[in-house]
Design a protein around this motif. Structure first.
Motif, PDB file in Angstrom:
ATOM      1  N   LEU A 319      35.628  -6.633 102.748  1.00 42.12           N
ATOM      2  CA  LEU A 319      35.807  -7.827 101.922  1.00 42.12           C
ATOM      3  C   LEU A 319      37.230  -8.373 102.030  1.00 42.12           C
ATOM      4  N   GLY A 320      38.202  -7.510 102.228  1.00 42.50           N
ATOM      5  CA  GLY A 320      39.600  -7.912 102.292  1.00 42.50           C
ATOM      6  C   GLY A 320      39.916  -8.899 103.398  1.00 42.50           C
ATOM      7  N   LYS A 321      38.988  -9.102 104.331  1.00 39.21           N
ATOM      8  CA  LYS A 321      39.193 -10.081 105.394  1.00 39.21           C
ATOM      9  C   LYS A 321      39.109 -11.515 104.875  1.00 39.21           C
ATOM     10  N   LEU A 322      38.483 -11.697 103.710  1.00 43.95           N
ATOM     11  CA  LEU A 322      38.312 -13.037 103.145  1.00 43.95           C
ATOM     12  C   LEU A 322      39.573 -13.434 102.388  1.00 43.95           C
ATOM     13  N   THR A 323      40.641 -13.617 103.107  1.00 47.64           N
ATOM     14  CA  THR A 323      41.958 -13.819 102.491  1.00 47.64           C
ATOM     15  C   THR A 323      42.109 -15.183 101.823  1.00 47.64           C
ATOM     16  N   ALA A 324      41.161 -16.100 102.054  1.00 50.15           N
ATOM     17  CA  ALA A 324      41.235 -17.416 101.411  1.00 50.15           C
ATOM     18  C   ALA A 324      40.639 -17.412 100.005  1.00 50.15           C
ATOM     19  N   LEU A 325      40.023 -16.311  99.601  1.00 52.44           N
ATOM     20  CA  LEU A 325      39.371 -16.244  98.298  1.00 52.44           C
ATOM     21  C   LEU A 325      40.364 -16.445  97.157  1.00 52.44           C
ATOM     22  N   HIS A 326      40.023 -17.332  96.225  1.00 53.81           N
ATOM     23  CA  HIS A 326      40.813 -17.450  94.999  1.00 53.81           C
ATOM     24  C   HIS A 326      39.968 -17.200  93.759  1.00 53.81           C
ATOM     25  N   THR A 327      38.630 -17.144  93.902  1.00 51.67           N
ATOM     26  CA  THR A 327      37.741 -16.813  92.788  1.00 51.67           C
ATOM     27  C   THR A 327      36.725 -15.794  93.272  1.00 51.67           C
ATOM     28  N   LEU A 328      36.626 -14.660  92.568  1.00 50.62           N
ATOM     29  CA  LEU A 328      35.725 -13.582  92.969  1.00 50.62           C
ATOM     30  C   LEU A 328      35.193 -12.871  91.739  1.00 50.62           C
ATOM     31  N   GLY A 329      33.886 -12.743  91.648  1.00 50.90           N
ATOM     32  CA  GLY A 329      33.300 -11.985  90.551  1.00 50.90           C
ATOM     33  C   GLY A 329      31.886 -12.439  90.228  1.00 50.90           C
ATOM     34  N   VAL A 330      31.118 -11.604  89.558  1.00 50.62           N
ATOM     35  CA  VAL A 330      31.483 -10.258  89.106  1.00 50.62           C
ATOM     36  C   VAL A 330      31.119  -9.294  90.245  1.00 50.62           C
ATOM     37  N   ILE A 331      32.049  -8.389  90.584  1.00 56.71           N
ATOM     38  CA  ILE A 331      31.767  -7.422  91.637  1.00 56.71           C
ATOM     39  C   ILE A 331      31.814  -6.012  91.055  1.00 56.71           C
ATOM     40  N   ASN A 332      31.064  -5.130  91.680  1.00 53.41           N
ATOM     41  CA  ASN A 332      30.986  -3.741  91.236  1.00 53.41           C
ATOM     42  C   ASN A 332      32.153  -2.965  91.851  1.00 53.41           C
ATOM     43  N   ALA A 333      33.046  -2.496  90.994  1.00 55.85           N
ATOM     44  CA  ALA A 333      34.198  -1.723  91.454  1.00 55.85           C
ATOM     45  C   ALA A 333      34.078  -0.259  91.045  1.00 55.85           C
ATOM     46  N   GLY A 334      32.896   0.142  90.568  1.00 57.79           N
ATOM     47  CA  GLY A 334      32.689   1.507  90.113  1.00 57.79           C
ATOM     48  C   GLY A 334      32.420   2.471  91.243  1.00 57.79           C
ATOM     49  N   PRO A 335      32.236   3.767  90.923  1.00 56.56           N
ATOM     50  CA  PRO A 335      32.009   4.787  91.948  1.00 56.56           C
ATOM     51  C   PRO A 335      30.803   4.498  92.840  1.00 56.56           C
ATOM     52  N   SER A 336      29.772   3.880  92.299  1.00 55.36           N
ATOM     53  CA  SER A 336      28.568   3.616  93.084  1.00 55.36           C
ATOM     54  C   SER A 336      28.783   2.565  94.159  1.00 55.36           C
ATOM     55  N   ALA A 337      29.888   1.828  94.054  1.00 58.84           N
ATOM     56  CA  ALA A 337      30.151   0.758  95.017  1.00 58.84           C
ATOM     57  C   ALA A 337      30.864   1.262  96.269  1.00 58.84           C
ATOM     58  N   GLY A 338      31.297   2.496  96.263  1.00 58.29           N
ATOM     59  CA  GLY A 338      32.020   3.022  97.414  1.00 58.29           C
ATOM     60  C   GLY A 338      33.507   3.169  97.132  1.00 58.29           C
ATOM     61  N   LYS A 339      34.153   3.999  97.932  1.00 56.20           N
ATOM     62  CA  LYS A 339      35.556   4.335  97.691  1.00 56.20           C
ATOM     63  C   LYS A 339      36.530   3.227  98.068  1.00 56.20           C
TER      64      LYS A 339
END
Length: 559
Positions: A319-339
């Motif tokens: 996801l970090g390749k999308l460097t133009a992003l200024h609005t993002l959400g809601v995304i899963n940042a918990g353990p089930s989403a990966g390290k």
């Protein structure tokens, strides 16, 4: 006379309404008015003219989200980036100019958003000017409306097509329209597969917000046929469950993607190829009393996984390749989403708005560290999961210089730990167990707070503060207050609190059954009391009585 005939007559009257007023001798007294309107719109800045005509896409008296309109303008190329203004800042400036010209206004009886009149959440076009605008839009083949009884011109190549809910969905009529120059398609009501055509080679905006009947197969067709698309909104299309894996390979021009309130739970890996993507909205909030889909439906399994929670979508590893992003959400940042999710968020340094779920004591430090370098962050929404005690200990890592909006869901207590990072906050939304006295003191001291929304589990809330036995002026700038809580919650307002409050909302949809209000008369600027999720007639009668005795005579509304 048949209903169809009547519809044709009514449509004819509507289409020629302004022309009749302008040309008929009996309306000559209006001549100066029309001369003024023509001059008023004709002499405005050239950059505003397409924005004004654009408003005829939406049905009259249809409340429209400001952000939806602004994102569409950006995709249409109406906004220009400069050395001192981003595309979004310039589009917001265009919006402000139309508000100041009274072409765009707040819906009737709506309350200010508290930030400013030009930052209203919902808007609509001035109803009288709307009639003038639709009488002029055909001069440039700009906007065509498919609505009840509308006559269809197959000769013109329209730039914008809007399909209203009442249109009969006549496939033969639709396929007779010249779509070769179409730049935007907006659908209200029922979706049909034939609305997408291979002739739509120039389409930039596809807005299907709250359209019904859209399926995953329709998305496959869109990706295949619409390579120039910049704006795609599927918001509210609950039957959509998956984005095509080919999305990133085909829609390389995409800037805005709105998946809010769909059934999409994961974004495809190919999305990391969308280097121009600036805006991603996703995730669904399901209320506790919402009816689940039938067991036989494809949505049932998803519903079981997401019910009673805000489940952020799972994002791609890179996801970090999308460097133009200024609005993002809601995304899963918990353990089930990966390290690697938090590492990817750390790379998105241009983010202005971020919303995440799945934060707990085990990952909160890493999360707040991952956004510690996000100097542009203005809005942050965090949903904590089980094991949230102590999560705010790491909040001090957050850069608070630009933070204006903060939403915290699922907290335990000790809100006052935020004290040093949120001095500029204008909007605060908090869901937590108990607001203790130090927490209430902290809230009362926030100098710029305009919007406050609280969801708590306690018997009373007291909006008042004292020093040396004297009551202090508190919550000075708060204009909107929303409260949800346990049954029989008693809310007390002091005599020197919330002197600018305009809207008070009581949310009874999750346990608040018989709220009691004391000191309502102290809220001298109160315009409305909004009651959500209650069928208690006794409560409504009691509130009506209190409002009737209020010097400002606020209105009671139900949601």
């Amino acid at each position: 006379m048949t209903e169809i005939k009547w519809n044709e007559i009514i449509a004819s009257m509507n289409d020629g309404f302004m022309k009749e007023l302008e040309t008929k001798p009996q309306f000559k007294s209006l001549k100066d008015l029309f001369r003024w309107m023509k001059s008023y719109i004709g002499n405005c800045l050239d950059v505003l003219k397409p924005c004004i005509l654009y408003m005829s896409i939406f049905p009259p008296d249809h409340p429209l989200r400001r952000r939806r309109l602004v994102r569409r303008w950006i995709s249409e190329g109406y906004s220009k980036e400069s050395s001192n203004k981003s595309l979004e800042e310039y589009a917001e400036e265009l919006f402000s100019m139309l508000v100041n010209m009274s072409i765009i206004q707040q819906p009737p009886q709506s309350v200010t958003t508290a930030f400013s009149d030009t930052r209203m959440v919902r808007c609509q076009v001035n109803r009288f000017l709307y009639e003038y605008i639709i009488s002029r839009k055909k001069e440039e083949n700009l906007v065509f409306q498919l609505g009840q009884g509308r006559r269809v011109s197959t000769q013109c190549a329209w730039h914008h097509l809007t399909i209203w809910e009442q249109w009969t969905r006549d496939q033969i009529v639709f396929e007779s329209i010249n779509l070769s120059r179409l730049r935007s398609l907006t659908v209200f009501g029922e979706w049909r597969t034939y609305f997408i055509s291979k002739t739509m080679k120039l389409l930039r905006v596809l807005d299907l917000e709250n359209a019904s009947g859209l399926k995953d197969d329709d998305l496959e067709q869109m990706v295949r046929l619409l390579p120039r698309l910049k704006f795609l909104s599927l918001r509210g299309c609950r039957e959509v469950c998956n984005l095509p894996s080919s999305l990133g390979g085909s829609m390389r021009q995409l800037q805005s993607l709105d998946l809010r309130d769909t059934s999409i739970v994961a974004l495809p890996a190919s999305m990391t190829k969308l280097q121009k993507l600036q805006y991603i909205r996703a995730g669904t909030i399901l209320q506790a009393d919402e009816e689940p889909p039938a067991r036989s439906s494809r949505l049932h399994a998803i519903y079981r996984r997401r019910h009673l929670a805000v489940a952020g979508v799972k994002v791609p590893r890179e996801l970090g390749k999308l460097t133009a992003l200024h609005t993002l959400g809601v995304i899963n940042a918990g353990p089930s989403a990966g390290k690697g999710v938090l590492k990817q968020i750390k790379k998105l340094t241009q983010l202005h708005k971020l919303a995440v779920s799945g934060i707990n004591r085990n990952n909160s430090s890493k999360f707040f560290s991952s956004i510690s370098g996000h100097a542009h962050l203005e809005s942050l929404s965090v949903r904590f999961s089980k094991g949230h005690d102590g999560c705010l200990d790491d909040f001090s890592q957050l850069p608070g210089a630009n933070l204006q909006s903060l939403k915290l869901f699922g907290l335990g207590n000790k809100l006052q730990q935020l004290r040093n990072q949120v001095a500029k906050l204008r909007k605060l939304v908090v869901e937590m167990g108990t607001l203790e006295k130090p927490d209430m003191e902290f809230l009362s001291e926030l100098p710029n707070l305009c919007i406050l929304r609280l969801r708590v589990k306690q018997p009373s809330l007291i909006f008042s503060a004292e020093s040396s036995g004297l009551e202090l002026d508190t919550y000075k700038k708060v204009k909107i207050l929303e409260i949800a809580g346990s049954s029989n919650l008693h809310v007390t307002f002091g005599s020197k609190t919330m002197k600018n409050l305009e809207q008070l909302k009581l949310d009874c949809s999750s346990g608040l059954s018989s709220p009691q209000l004391s000191g309502l008369n102290h809220l001298s600027q109160l315009k409305e009391l909004l009651l959500k999720g209650s069928n208690d007639e006794t409560l409504k009668t009691d509130l009506q009585t209190q409002l009737g005795n209020h010097p400002n005579k606020p209105v009671l509304k139900e949601e």
